[in-house]
Design a protein around this motif. Structure first.
Motif, PDB file in Angstrom:
ATOM      1  N   LYS A 148      -1.499  79.394 101.821  1.00 39.58           N
ATOM      2  CA  LYS A 148      -1.326  78.518 100.663  1.00 39.58           C
ATOM      3  C   LYS A 148      -2.567  77.645 100.513  1.00 39.58           C
ATOM      4  O   LYS A 148      -3.273  77.367 101.489  1.00 39.58           O
ATOM      5  N   GLN A 150      -4.051  74.089  98.548  1.00 38.97           N
ATOM      6  CA  GLN A 150      -3.794  72.859  97.805  1.00 38.97           C
ATOM      7  C   GLN A 150      -5.091  72.393  97.166  1.00 38.97           C
ATOM      8  O   GLN A 150      -6.111  72.228  97.845  1.00 38.97           O
ATOM      9  N   SER A 152      -7.231  69.579  95.111  1.00 39.01           N
ATOM     10  CA  SER A 152      -7.319  68.153  94.798  1.00 39.01           C
ATOM     11  C   SER A 152      -8.716  67.866  94.254  1.00 39.01           C
ATOM     12  O   SER A 152      -9.650  68.649  94.437  1.00 39.01           O
TER      13      SER A 152
END
Length: 755
Positions: A148, A150, A152
């Motif tokens: 996965k 993420q 930002s």
């Protein structure tokens, strides 16, 4: 005399200036029209051309990673900035694919040890769309992990190095079942082969133990309606086969397990309650294909790809038949050398083959396109993986890793896919189909232009069938027989009809005429029969009346007598419609058409379109044809009459022949109007892209298809560009008809200009 001559000379000069201005203005206008047409033509080609470009691979960078054992799988996130690899020793590593301010290409970002290397016995991966991987162990368990990422954005939005907006992508590894392994075999036997899939809630494992024993473990998700907690309940089945199992695949809907033993594939169905049963045994060998060597699932999980020792890859999917849905051989692709591995894209029906000779091939199943053949790397290719957007290709070779930029925007578009029958997944046979969108990512786009081109021809044909007889007959009578006092009212009235907005005609056709045709279909048929008979009957009676009565109304106004007759017969036909339906069709004409004749009846059908579009085309045909007939020199018709010909003979032998170029132009102008009509067909049909001449079924035309789907298409997508191709086809249609019309008109003009 001198002042008068000077005035006349000045007037001639002004007239000459006006003539020159008109001539140059008309010439400039004509040139601008041609320029506009050429600009439209080349702009359409400019938008359409990219869909026929070949695949292009361009190497972005290359790098090396520390060798820590065989690589089971490689992948990358959708931005193409971070890659990962699963190793046979139980490690998963994330590494950078690009240079940035934080790290260089090939730098290892994160390493996780999922299992001890000595415990691992097998490895499996789901389809790319699920992006999950499973390790099978020697104790009969399986550990499932999913990479996965993420995303930002830092406080400093723009990079000082690249000048682009910065983003930080943080990789993590998510181990399912709270980090615990799933128990596949309670007897703790070694999982020699493993296949795994998930539908987002439940999980399905198929494992081989003791070479020829198949263990199917179906973990069904059950939700507690009080607490909302989800638990996975395993349901296991053990199947003993006669020989060793070579390959296993599991469908993402968790309803099928396919096991290959040599040249035979066992297809097992799994019911909702977890019961496993063998449905069919599929022989996959043939003289043309050779022996089977591997088995893979294509994106969408409807098709099975089988590799053969001949270098060919065969595609199989379920086809409905008399005995239900069964797998059937559909088509094959030739890789040129025995295939060692197949990788499929996330969503499209594109797959990549790696061959023994070190080459890589790219194919697309729907279009049957051979997109790429070559050796992008000098060293043997071991693994490849495409990012979710199919923009980058990560390649593992014997010398290291390489990242390639992939230019393959429109693999599903070929001339054969656009204009020939294609066998789509789940269809009983090859067909012409247009279905551009669906609510599922597994959808297989169907871009055949044949149904909508056929619909354009069908709509125009029925409209012309209605408009040409009425328009030409009205033009002949108005120009040749009608008295001038009546003509000056009739001709402008018909021409005003052309100003009616087609959206109004389409609205009336869809909401008023279509239900009326459905309710009074026998009445409409009766009108077609009774009105001509009534006209002939009135004409016969008129000829038998005394001359004293007939002389009170000249021939130019005699047709006015037919107006009340036509209105009365039309009203009578509709009044008798229920009685005719009850007498001949047992009160249900739609049921008779469907059950007895096998003819489908749709409320918004070709009959409605023919009437409504014909009503829109009639003024065009009438106006041009009437002007052509009325413009025939009077000395020709007078000379014919003076030589003893009847008015009808004069009309057929002299007037119509002389006016034939204009009449033909009128018909072709009407045809061009019908071919390009949009709003009437859009609102008066079901817009169903079917190929059937049935007058009681609808159609979808090129123009209506563009109007419906262009606002929803993604700019630059295959769908978007094919809609422009449809516009190009419509442009070619119109250009073709106009060219033929001008050619024939000129021939007729040359032939009859000497009269």
């Amino acid at each position: 005399m001198a002042p008068q001559s000077a005035q006349q000379l000045a007037a001639n000069r002004i007239r000459l200036l006006k003539d020159n201005a008109a001539r140059y203005g008309v010439t400039a206008g004509g040139i601008l029209v041609l320029v506009a047409l050429l600009l439209i033509f080349f702009y359409l080609l400019y938008v359409v051309q990219p869909i026929f470009e070949s695949v292009d691979l361009k190497k972005v960078n290359s790098f090396e990673l520390p060798e820590q054992g065989p690589v089971e799988a490689v992948g990358m996130e959708e931005q193409g900035e971070i890659g990962y690899r699963f190793l046979s020793n139980g490690q998963v590593q994330f590494f950078s694919l690009v240079d940035n301010e934080e790290r260089n290409t090939g730098a290892v970002i994160l390493t996780e040890q999922l299992l001890p290397a000595e415990d691992i016995s097998s490895f499996s991966r789901s389809l790319p769309v699920n992006q999950q991987y499973a390790y099978g162990t020697r104790e009969g368990t399986a550990l499932v992990a999913q990479p996965k990422f993420q995303v930002s954005f830092p406080d400093v939005p723009v990079s000082t190095v690249t000048g682009r907006i910065q983003r930080t992508i943080t990789p993590t590894i998510d181990v399912k079942n709270d980090g615990s392994a799933f128990v596949i075999d309670p007897d703790q036997r070694k999982l020699e082969k493993l296949a795994y899939e998930t539908d987002g809630e439940g999980l399905l494992f198929a494992a081989v133990v003791e070479k020829n024993t198949l263990v199917v473990s179906n973990f069904v998700a059950e939700e507690n309606f009080m607490t909302g907690a989800v638990t996975l309940t395993p349901k296991r089945t053990e199947i003993q086969l006669n020989s060793a199992i070579d390959d296993l695949v599991v469908t993402p809907d968790l309803r099928q397990v396919l096991a290959r033993r040599g040249n035979r594939v066992h297809v097992f169905d799994i019911t909702v309650d977890g019961t496993v049963s063998e449905r069919e045994l599929l022989p996959v060998r043939s003289r043309e294909l050779g022996d089977a060597s591997g088995m893979y699932l294509l994106a969408g999980a409807s098709s099975v790809l089988v590799t053969h020792d001949s270098g060919k890859v065969s595609q199989w999917f379920e086809v409905p038949g008399d005995d239900g849905r069964q797998y059937q051989y559909i088509r094959s692709f030739d890789a040129g050398s025995p295939v060692t591995r197949i990788e499929v894209e996330y969503y499209r029906r594109t797959f990549y083959t790696l061959s023994e000779d070190g080459s890589m091939n790219i194919f697309h199943t729907t279009s049957e396109a051979d997109l790429y053949r070559g050796k992008p790397s000098d060293s043997p290719i071991q693994r490849v993986m495409v990012d979710p957007r199919a923009n980058f290709l990560l390649m593992k070779t014997a010398d290291g890793y390489g990242l390639y930029d992939v230019k393959n925007e429109h693999p599903e578009v070929t001339w054969s896919a656009l204009w020939q029958e294609v066998w789509y997944e789940g269809y009983p046979e090859p067909d012409y189909t247009w279905q551009s969108t669906s609510g599922s990512d597994d959808f297989e786009s169907k871009f055949s232009l044949v149904p909508i081109t056929f619909g354009t021809i069908k709509a125009a044909a029925y409209a012309m069938l209605f408009a040409v007889p009425i328009g030409l007959a009205a033009a002949v009578y108005t120009a040749y027989f009608m008295s001038p006092s009546v003509r000056k009212f009739v001709k402008p009235t018909v021409e005003i009809m052309e100003a009616l907005p087609t959206v109004i005609l389409g609205f009336l056709a869809g909401l008023w005429l279509a239900p009326l045709v459905e309710a009074y279909l026998p009445g409409f048929v009766a009108v077609l029969l009774f009105v001509p008979l009534a006209i002939i009957g009135v004409a016969a009676i008129w000829t038998q009346l005394p001359a004293s009565i007939r002389s009170k109304m000249n021939e130019g106004k005699a047709a006015l007598v037919l107006i009340p007759v036509v209105l009365f017969v039309g009203w009578l036909s509709f009044s008798l419609s229920p009685w005719i339906e009850q007498l001949l069709f047992d009160g249900n004409v739609r049921g008779y058409l469907t059950n007895e004749l096998g003819v489908t009846f749709d409320q918004r059908n070709s009959l409605v379109v023919g009437i409504a579009m014909g009503f829109a085309v009639i003024p065009t045909i009438f106006s041009i044809a009437e002007d052509a007939i009325f413009s025939v020199p009077k000395h020709l018709s007078n000379g014919s009459l003076a030589l003893g010909a009847t008015p009808w003979q004069t009309l057929t032998k002299v007037v119509l022949l002389t006016a034939s170029p204009g009449i033909f132009s009128a018909v072709m102008m009407g045809l061009g109007r019908a071919v390009g009509e949009t709003m009437i067909v859009l609102m008066a049909t079901g817009n169903t892209p079917i190929m059937d001449w049935n007058i009681f079924e609808g159609m979808r035309t090129l123009s209506a298809n563009i109007a419906v789907e262009m606002p929803e298409s993604e700019v630059g997508s295959s769908h978007y560009r094919i809609l422009f191709l449809a516009a190009f086809v419509l442009f070619v249609f119109t250009f073709f008809f106009n060219t033929i019309a001008e050619f024939v008109r000129q021939r007729l003009r040359d032939k009859y200009s000497s009269m």
